[in-house]
Design an enzyme around this catalytic site. Structure first.
Site, short mmCIF file in Angstrom:
data_model
loop_
_atom_site.label_atom_id
_atom_site.label_comp_id
_atom_site.label_asym_id
_atom_site.label_seq_id
_atom_site.Cartn_x
_atom_site.Cartn_y
_atom_site.Cartn_z
N HIS A 243 0.80 -1.23 0.00
CA HIS A 243 0.00 0.00 0.00
C HIS A 243 0.83 1.28 0.00
CE1 HIS A 243 0.75 -0.82 4.29
NE2 HIS A 243 0.83 0.50 4.39
C1 UD1 Z 1 -2.10 5.08 6.00
C2 UD1 Z 1 -0.81 5.64 6.59
C3 UD1 Z 1 0.32 4.63 6.36
C4 UD1 Z 1 -0.05 3.26 6.87
C5 UD1 Z 1 -1.37 2.82 6.27
C6 UD1 Z 1 -1.78 1.53 6.89
C7 UD1 Z 1 -0.47 8.06 6.58
C8 UD1 Z 1 0.24 9.16 5.92
N1 UD1 Z 1 -0.42 6.86 5.96
O1 UD1 Z 1 -1.92 4.98 4.61
O2 UD1 Z 1 1.47 5.06 7.05
O3 UD1 Z 1 0.96 2.35 6.53
O4 UD1 Z 1 -2.38 3.82 6.55
O5 UD1 Z 1 -2.80 0.88 6.22
O6 UD1 Z 1 -1.06 8.25 7.61
N2 UD1 Z 1 -9.49 4.31 2.17
C9 UD1 Z 1 -10.68 3.64 2.13
N3 UD1 Z 1 -11.17 3.14 3.30
C10 UD1 Z 1 -10.57 3.28 4.49
C11 UD1 Z 1 -9.36 3.98 4.51
C12 UD1 Z 1 -8.82 4.49 3.35
O7 UD1 Z 1 -11.29 3.47 1.08
O8 UD1 Z 1 -11.08 2.79 5.51
C13 UD1 Z 1 -8.90 4.79 0.90
C14 UD1 Z 1 -9.28 6.25 0.59
O9 UD1 Z 1 -9.45 6.35 -0.80
C15 UD1 Z 1 -8.03 7.02 1.00
C16 UD1 Z 1 -6.91 6.01 0.71
O10 UD1 Z 1 -7.47 4.73 1.01
O11 UD1 Z 1 -7.87 8.20 0.30
C17 UD1 Z 1 -5.68 6.23 1.56
O12 UD1 Z 1 -5.99 6.28 2.95
P1 UD1 Z 1 -5.04 7.11 3.97
O13 UD1 Z 1 -5.46 6.83 5.36
O14 UD1 Z 1 -4.92 8.51 3.54
O15 UD1 Z 1 -3.61 6.48 3.71
P2 UD1 Z 1 -3.16 4.97 3.63
O16 UD1 Z 1 -2.61 4.70 2.29
O17 UD1 Z 1 -4.24 4.09 4.15
N1 UDP Z 2 -3.11 -6.68 8.35
C1 UDP Z 2 -4.37 -7.27 8.44
N2 UDP Z 2 -5.06 -7.54 7.29
C2 UDP Z 2 -4.54 -7.29 6.05
C3 UDP Z 2 -3.25 -6.69 5.98
C4 UDP Z 2 -2.58 -6.38 7.15
O1 UDP Z 2 -4.86 -7.54 9.54
O2 UDP Z 2 -5.22 -7.58 5.05
C5 UDP Z 2 -2.40 -6.35 9.61
C6 UDP Z 2 -0.97 -6.84 9.74
O3 UDP Z 2 -0.90 -8.16 10.20
C7 UDP Z 2 -0.39 -5.85 10.74
C8 UDP Z 2 -1.11 -4.56 10.38
O4 UDP Z 2 -2.28 -4.93 9.65
O5 UDP Z 2 -0.76 -6.23 12.06
C9 UDP Z 2 -0.19 -3.70 9.53
O6 UDP Z 2 -0.90 -2.63 9.00
P1 UDP Z 2 -0.57 -1.98 7.59
O7 UDP Z 2 0.21 -2.92 6.75
O8 UDP Z 2 -1.85 -1.46 7.06
O9 UDP Z 2 0.30 -0.70 8.01
P2 UDP Z 2 1.86 -0.45 8.24
O10 UDP Z 2 2.35 -1.42 9.24
O11 UDP Z 2 2.54 -0.56 6.91
O12 UDP Z 2 1.91 0.97 8.70
#
Ligand code: UD1
Ligand code: UDP
Length: 367
Positions: A213
């Site tokens: 992601h």
């Molecule tokens: C965020 C964090 C990242 C983390 C990741 C974990 C920041 C800058 N980034 O990235 O560090 O690793 O979460 O998963 O805080 N969206 C949905 N449903 C949701 C959430 C998000 O559809 O429940 C979509 C939306 O289109 C949104 C996009 O995902 O714009 C990105 O979501 P956002 O929380 O901005 O950043 P992540 O890529 O999820």
């Molecule tokens: N995880 C989950 N379901 C998924 C992918 C990840 O439960 O489909 C869990 C994973 O095991 C870990 C956490 O989500 O505990 C990590 O979150 P993510 O990868 O979104 O964020 P990051 O660690 O990169 O910030």
């Protein structure tokens, strides 16, 4: 006679998926010490889909938030500003002794900034991690949060060294280990009971599990194409299961690329238990997730991280992690090497033992 310590009022912040497995054990540990801690939970609403948020509350037994800020998605500035604006009155209303923030997401920095201006003390869990790559939004969040925190809990000693180099006073820094591993240790037996392998028709140690992601991989169409081509190639020999993060889903749809749908399975993000069950039985994990690099290291499962760097170097030196460029040929080659190699289990990093939340609570009470 020693004076009885006053109870501490702790406010915890969660917002995005990786926050939930970090906060769950800390809240559970503090709940076991009601004479020491009073707790308030704030959910910013940065993540809001059922399988990005609520499922973790259910499976990790996190209490219902006392405050829900409902900020949702937006640009970095819009999201950070929305969290700050919504959080300020909540902080003023509850007046905690400490606010605990975890990790490196926008909600982490936004709430820490508000606390620093209102003079509320900040404890940062997972402090000190550095990739050295300031193009990553998380690196900025880490650097700034650590600079304004009053108490810094690091997962490994490299974190202490990074903080000291940046001028953080040593008495604020405590190496307590990896709190996400507390959740893993607690829930692994439950995960092993899940029927997810049979539901997906998989055999243990045969499948490749993928999760990606990072904007540098998925918002860049060229990189995403290379990665998806690699997944399609690997899926000719192995079942590849890819629970797709919502950011990635949007970008894959935009590419309109033809993908084999037999052994490359693009599925919805999984809840914690099913994801852990698949990770624990995988032949190989391919990821760019921070938390997954650590979880595979603990489990001894080979991991390829599609990034040029990592803020978690201990997973390279004491773990099962390897970095690989986001080029199709490099990923396919590295995956083939990993799948041929024998499974080795290097010793786990110090304090990654399921007891980190206890150490955090002890430090807080000893202040
Ligand atoms: C965020 C964090 C990242 C983390 C990741 C974990 C920041 C800058 N980034 O990235 O560090 O690793 O979460 O998963 O805080 N969206 C949905 N449903 C949701 C959430 C998000 O559809 O429940 C979509 C939306 O289109 C949104 C996009 O995902 O714009 C990105 O979501 P956002 O929380 O901005 O950043 P992540 O890529 O999820
Ligand atoms: N995880 C989950 N379901 C998924 C992918 C990840 O439960 O489909 C869990 C994973 O095991 C870990 C956490 O989500 O505990 C990590 O979150 P993510 O990868 O979104 O964020 P990051 O660690 O990169 O910030």
């Amino acid at each position: 006679m020693t004076a009885k310590r006053a109870m501490l009022k702790i406010m915890h912040i969660v917002g995005a998926r990786p926050n939930f497995p970090k906060v769950a054990p800390i809240m559970s540990e503090m709940a076991r010490r009601p004479e020491q801690f009073q707790q308030v939970l704030v959910h910013t609403g940065q993540h809001y889909d059922y399988n990005m948020s609520q499922v973790f509350f259910e499976q990790l037994e996190i209490p219902t938030p006392d405050e829900f800020l409902n900020v949702g998605s937006g640009s970095h500035a819009a999201q950070t500003a929305a969290v700050m604006t919504a959080f300020e009155p909540v902080l003023a209303k509850h007046r905690p002794d400490w606010v605990m923030v975890v990790g490196d997401v926008n909600s982490t920095l936004a709430c820490a900034l508000v606390c620093s201006k209102l003079g509320v003390r900040i404890a940062h869990v997972e402090a000190g991690l550095r990739s050295g790559d300031r193009t990553m939004p998380e690196e900025i969040n880490r650097l700034l949060t650590d600079q304004i925190s009053d108490l810094l809990f690091t997962p490994s000693k490299d974190g202490n060294a990074n903080l000291l180099r940046e001028g953080v006073e040593s008495q604020k820094i405590h190496c307590v280990g990896n709190v996400m591993i507390d959740t893993l240790v607690k829930l692994l037996p439950k995960a092993q009971q899940r029927p997810i392998l049979s539901r997906l028709g998989l055999e243990p140690r045969e499948h490749v599990l993928v999760t990606l992601h990072r904007p540098s991989n998925v918002d860049d169409a060229g990189a995403l194409r290379e990665i998806l081509q690699a997944m399609a190639e690997i899926s000719r020999r192995r079942s590849v299961v890819f629970p797709v993060h919502p950011r990635t889903r949007k970008q894959i749809v935009g590419l309109a690329m033809a993908l084999p749908n037999t052994t490359l399975r693009l599925i919805e993000p999984l809840g914690y238990l099913d994801f852990l069950a698949l990770m624990n039985t995988a032949a190989l994990v391919i990821t760019d997730s921070g938390g997954v690099q650590e979880e595979t290291t603990y489990l001894g499962i080979p991991c390829l991280t599609v990034r040029p760097n990592t803020e978690r170097p201990i997973t390279l030196t004491s773990g099962t992690n390897r970095l690989v460029a986001s080029r199709c040929a490099r990923i396919v080659e590295a995956a083939a090497e990993s799948l041929r190699g024998s499974k080795s289990s290097p010793p786990r990093p110090e304090y990654w033992d399921g007891q980190t939340a206890g150490r955090i609570a002890d430090v807080m009470m000893g202040l």
